[in-house]
Write a protein that holds these residues in place. Structure first.
Motif, PDB file in Angstrom:
ATOM      1  N   ALA A 156      33.231  60.534  47.716  1.00 56.59           N
ATOM      2  CA  ALA A 156      32.578  59.988  48.914  1.00 56.59           C
ATOM      3  C   ALA A 156      32.763  59.813  50.297  1.00 56.59           C
ATOM      4  O   ALA A 156      32.818  60.800  50.604  1.00 56.59           O
ATOM      5  CB  ALA A 156      34.973  58.794  49.106  1.00 56.59           C
ATOM      6  N   GLY A 157      31.702  58.737  51.006  1.00 59.50           N
ATOM      7  CA  GLY A 157      32.273  59.003  52.417  1.00 59.50           C
ATOM      8  C   GLY A 157      30.307  59.388  52.324  1.00 59.50           C
ATOM      9  O   GLY A 157      29.632  58.801  51.856  1.00 59.50           O
ATOM     10  N   ASP A 158      30.520  59.871  53.784  1.00 58.10           N
ATOM     11  CA  ASP A 158      28.922  59.559  54.332  1.00 58.10           C
ATOM     12  C   ASP A 158      29.222  60.977  54.977  1.00 58.10           C
ATOM     13  O   ASP A 158      27.618  61.255  55.554  1.00 58.10           O
ATOM     14  CB  ASP A 158      28.493  58.315  55.347  1.00 58.10           C
ATOM     15  CG  ASP A 158      29.206  58.661  56.515  1.00 58.10           C
ATOM     16  OD1 ASP A 158      29.995  59.180  56.763  1.00 58.10           O
ATOM     17  OD2 ASP A 158      28.879  57.902  57.314  1.00 58.10           O
ATOM     18  N   ARG A 159      29.305  62.299  54.632  1.00 59.59           N
ATOM     19  CA  ARG A 159      29.893  63.652  54.905  1.00 59.59           C
ATOM     20  C   ARG A 159      28.892  64.637  53.553  1.00 59.59           C
ATOM     21  O   ARG A 159      28.532  64.288  52.954  1.00 59.59           O
ATOM     22  CB  ARG A 159      30.781  63.427  55.303  1.00 59.59           C
ATOM     23  CG  ARG A 159      31.871  63.111  56.592  1.00 59.59           C
ATOM     24  CD  ARG A 159      30.936  63.241  57.528  1.00 59.59           C
ATOM     25  NE  ARG A 159      31.368  62.250  59.085  1.00 59.59           N
ATOM     26  CZ  ARG A 159      32.098  62.739  60.064  1.00 59.59           C
ATOM     27  NH1 ARG A 159      32.795  64.055  60.012  1.00 59.59           N
ATOM     28  NH2 ARG A 159      32.572  61.926  60.387  1.00 59.59           N
ATOM     29  N   VAL A 160      28.461  65.525  54.952  1.00 58.01           N
ATOM     30  CA  VAL A 160      27.657  66.302  53.385  1.00 58.01           C
ATOM     31  C   VAL A 160      28.593  67.600  54.284  1.00 58.01           C
ATOM     32  O   VAL A 160      28.747  67.983  55.434  1.00 58.01           O
ATOM     33  CB  VAL A 160      26.201  66.952  54.169  1.00 58.01           C
ATOM     34  CG1 VAL A 160      26.135  67.630  52.884  1.00 58.01           C
ATOM     35  CG2 VAL A 160      25.611  65.502  53.910  1.00 58.01           C
ATOM     36  N   THR A 161      29.803  68.243  53.224  1.00 55.46           N
ATOM     37  CA  THR A 161      29.833  69.420  53.216  1.00 55.46           C
ATOM     38  C   THR A 161      29.207  70.695  52.874  1.00 55.46           C
ATOM     39  O   THR A 161      29.292  70.717  51.424  1.00 55.46           O
ATOM     40  CB  THR A 161      31.604  69.439  52.517  1.00 55.46           C
ATOM     41  OG1 THR A 161      32.136  68.087  53.627  1.00 55.46           O
ATOM     42  CG2 THR A 161      32.285  70.983  53.184  1.00 55.46           C
ATOM     43  N   VAL A 162      29.554  72.026  53.607  1.00 55.01           N
ATOM     44  CA  VAL A 162      28.301  73.172  52.838  1.00 55.01           C
ATOM     45  C   VAL A 162      29.228  74.218  52.741  1.00 55.01           C
ATOM     46  O   VAL A 162      29.267  74.437  53.889  1.00 55.01           O
ATOM     47  CB  VAL A 162      26.639  73.041  53.805  1.00 55.01           C
ATOM     48  CG1 VAL A 162      26.208  74.086  53.195  1.00 55.01           C
ATOM     49  CG2 VAL A 162      25.965  71.732  54.176  1.00 55.01           C
ATOM     50  N   SER A 163      28.938  74.982  51.633  1.00 54.50           N
ATOM     51  CA  SER A 163      30.081  76.121  51.876  1.00 54.50           C
ATOM     52  C   SER A 163      29.168  77.590  51.450  1.00 54.50           C
ATOM     53  O   SER A 163      28.759  76.913  50.528  1.00 54.50           O
ATOM     54  CB  SER A 163      31.703  76.118  50.446  1.00 54.50           C
ATOM     55  OG  SER A 163      32.249  75.009  51.615  1.00 54.50           O
ATOM     56  N   PHE A 164      29.574  78.304  52.188  1.00 54.78           N
ATOM     57  CA  PHE A 164      28.540  79.384  51.787  1.00 54.78           C
ATOM     58  C   PHE A 164      29.498  80.585  51.141  1.00 54.78           C
ATOM     59  O   PHE A 164      30.463  80.981  52.493  1.00 54.78           O
ATOM     60  CB  PHE A 164      27.795  79.787  52.626  1.00 54.78           C
ATOM     61  CG  PHE A 164      26.425  80.672  52.648  1.00 54.78           C
ATOM     62  CD1 PHE A 164      25.289  81.077  51.529  1.00 54.78           C
ATOM     63  CD2 PHE A 164      26.975  82.226  52.551  1.00 54.78           C
ATOM     64  CE1 PHE A 164      24.291  81.892  51.274  1.00 54.78           C
ATOM     65  CE2 PHE A 164      25.806  83.278  52.337  1.00 54.78           C
ATOM     66  CZ  PHE A 164      24.535  82.390  51.608  1.00 54.78           C
ATOM     67  N   LEU A 165      29.047  81.343  50.180  1.00 53.32           N
ATOM     68  CA  LEU A 165      29.658  82.437  49.260  1.00 53.32           C
ATOM     69  C   LEU A 165      29.175  83.461  49.505  1.00 53.32           C
ATOM     70  O   LEU A 165      28.611  83.029  48.518  1.00 53.32           O
ATOM     71  CB  LEU A 165      30.831  82.002  48.264  1.00 53.32           C
ATOM     72  CG  LEU A 165      31.435  82.776  47.406  1.00 53.32           C
ATOM     73  CD1 LEU A 165      33.007  83.243  48.783  1.00 53.32           C
ATOM     74  CD2 LEU A 165      32.430  82.595  46.025  1.00 53.32           C
ATOM     75  N   PRO A 166      28.740  84.539  50.291  1.00 53.35           N
ATOM     76  CA  PRO A 166      28.213  85.729  49.456  1.00 53.35           C
ATOM     77  C   PRO A 166      28.771  86.426  48.604  1.00 53.35           C
ATOM     78  O   PRO A 166      29.750  86.893  48.381  1.00 53.35           O
ATOM     79  CB  PRO A 166      27.459  86.217  51.376  1.00 53.35           C
ATOM     80  CG  PRO A 166      28.516  85.396  51.766  1.00 53.35           C
ATOM     81  CD  PRO A 166      29.481  84.894  51.032  1.00 53.35           C
ATOM     82  N   LYS A 167      27.954  86.518  47.098  1.00 55.02           N
ATOM     83  CA  LYS A 167      29.157  87.007  46.487  1.00 55.02           C
ATOM     84  C   LYS A 167      28.190  88.548  46.141  1.00 55.02           C
ATOM     85  O   LYS A 167      27.513  88.324  45.655  1.00 55.02           O
ATOM     86  CB  LYS A 167      28.635  86.227  45.396  1.00 55.02           C
ATOM     87  CG  LYS A 167      30.387  86.286  43.657  1.00 55.02           C
ATOM     88  CD  LYS A 167      31.151  86.653  44.254  1.00 55.02           C
ATOM     89  CE  LYS A 167      32.733  86.932  43.467  1.00 55.02           C
ATOM     90  NZ  LYS A 167      32.397  88.408  43.014  1.00 55.02           N
TER      91      LYS A 167
END
Lengths: 175, 277
Positions: free
Chosen positions: B131-142
């Motif tokens: 929902a909503g108008d945001r963009v959440t970016v998560s970064f996990l170097p594995k």
């Protein structure tokens, strides 16, 4: 901590005990999965490997590219167990020993005892820390493998733990 | 509708990757520091090196571990966002390419030919519409020393949570010294074959040592952690009390016939960054 020069003398190797912390100075060659495969292809074809196996020490590692002003980028050890298939033959050809991280197979342990060689464990994940122990780095073979290429490292006071000693005693065997 | 050019997402991925690879997360560092107080001998030496390594990496801005990993990127995309510009996956790869160009290791290759892709792409991308108008970016170097030790099992309802717990502990035991302990154990319980594995990976994005809000799951996390730390593997497999820093489980509904359990192993080098656009 005990300071040691590579290649180890027979007496130095014999005096080491599993669990001991040491500082290593001398020459090591980086090699991991793909480099080992290629070295074995050369050996199988009776061709000369990129460095003399006899008396050499292999560091199981694939470093990051070097930032300006440093000999190498981050360069901690990789998981040694993936090289279980390669280590015994190289040890029988006179390999002085290996540096990596984590346990190795029973066959490797027995071969180390048979040849009087030593397997050292560096601390996995400590890439930035180990970059400082490398004073010189030179590309030796397989540049197309990028970080998996073989590099000659001159290391100074490189901290490690004796993981399997020349009698085959292992820090990973407990109880 | 809010319009976002995907170039912004490329920039975001590049900056998150550049930050993530240079430091342990706060939760991870704190957990290692706590563990250090309880260990001795080679195990304590290993934890001292790990803490010093983190300081060195931050001071010199070089990767904390040479395995700068497969780029795992998770995007929560608000459904009121209208994306313009290049295709989202291309933007993410563009960000990865930029971040890994200089001093990060390129660790991605074709599984059959083993030829390196040369720029650490493609990223492993998951997109969820929220929902909503945001963009959440998560970064996990594995890193793969630990990823290699992961496992998934389709258990039966009869085996139940007892079977699930045994499987998790057994997986960590079999991994031994190889995944760079002390590890963080990401657990997925339920869902489908693929959903279960994804849940385990998402569990690794929680702050180290955080508890699942569901009390019975938190209890399970504690019980498994205690059993794992009773194995004696210890830091780097040198023996000791700290084989795992944390067990983090995510639970999702599954089919009445099944009980999938996934264990995603994470080494002590937990790196993670997140940003909301």
């Amino acid at each position: 901590m005990k300071k040691l020069r590579l290649p180890l003398s027979k007496e130095d190797a014999a005096a080491l005990c599993a669990g001991e912390s040491v500082l290593l100075t001398g020459t090591v060659f980086t090699a991991r999965d793909c480099a080992h495969k290629r070295i074995f292809e050369l050996l199988d074809a009776d061709m000369v490997p990129p460095f003399p196996i006899k008396g050499a020490y292999i560091y199981y590692a694939g470093p990051c590219p070097a930032p300006e002003g440093m000999a190498t980028g981050s360069c901690g050890p990789t998981t040694s167990a993936r090289m279980n298939a390669y280590a015994p033959r190289l040890l029988r050809l006179g390999l002085g020993g290996m540096i990596g991280k984590g346990e190795m197979s029973e066959e490797v342990r027995r071969t180390l005892a048979e040849t009087g060689s030593v397997y050292f464990a560096a601390i996995g994940g400590a890439g930035a820390f180990y970059a400082h122990a490398v004073k010189k780095s030179e590309l030796v073979a397989f540049p197309d493998l990028l970080s998996e290429a073989v590099y000659r490292f001159e290391v100074e006071d490189f901290p490690a733990v004796v993981a399997i000693d020349s009698r085959g005693k292992s820090i990973y065997q407990r109880g | 509708m809010r319009t976002i050019d995907t170039r912004q997402i490329a920039d975001c991925v590049a900056s998150l990757a550049a930050k993530a690879c240079l430091r342990l997360t706060d939760g991870c560092r704190a957990a290692v520091a706590r563990a250090r107080e309880t260990e001795e001998g080679a195990a304590r030496f290993a934890l001292d090196v790990i803490l010093e390594n983190d300081e060195t990496a931050q001071a010199e801005q070089i990767p904390v571990c040479q395995d700068t990993g497969v780029a795992c990127v998770f995007i929560e995309l608000g459904q009121e966002v209208y994306l313009t510009g290049m295709v989202l996956a291309d933007a993410v790869n563009e960000g990865v390419r930029r971040a890994y160009r200089d001093i990060f290791r390129k660790s991605v290759c074709d599984p059959i030919t083993r030829v390196n892709t040369g720029d650490n792409t493609p990223a492993h991308l998951h997109v969820e519409i929220v929902a909503g108008d945001r963009v959440t970016v998560s970064f996990l170097p594995k890193g793969f020393g630990s990823e290699n030790m992961s496992a998934l099992k389709m258990l039966t309802p009869a085996e139940g949570m007892r079977g699930a717990l045994d499987f998790i502990v057994e997986t960590v035991k079999n991994a031994g010294s190889r995944p760079c302990p002390p590890v963080v154990v990401g657990v997925g319980i339920g869902g489908t074959f693929d959903g279960c594995a994804l849940a385990a990976k998402k569990a690794l994005m929680r702050p180290v040592g955080s508890q699942n809000p569901r009390e019975e799951v938190a209890r399970l996390e504690r019980e498994v952690l205690e059993r794992i730390n009773g194995l004696g593997i210890g830091p780097q497999g040198f023996g000791g009390k700290t084989t795992a820093l944390a067990v983090q489980a995510e639970v999702i509904p599954t089919h009445i016939a099944g009980l999938p359990v996934a264990v995603n192993m994470q080494c002590h080098c937990v790196r993670f960054e997140k940003e909301v656009l």
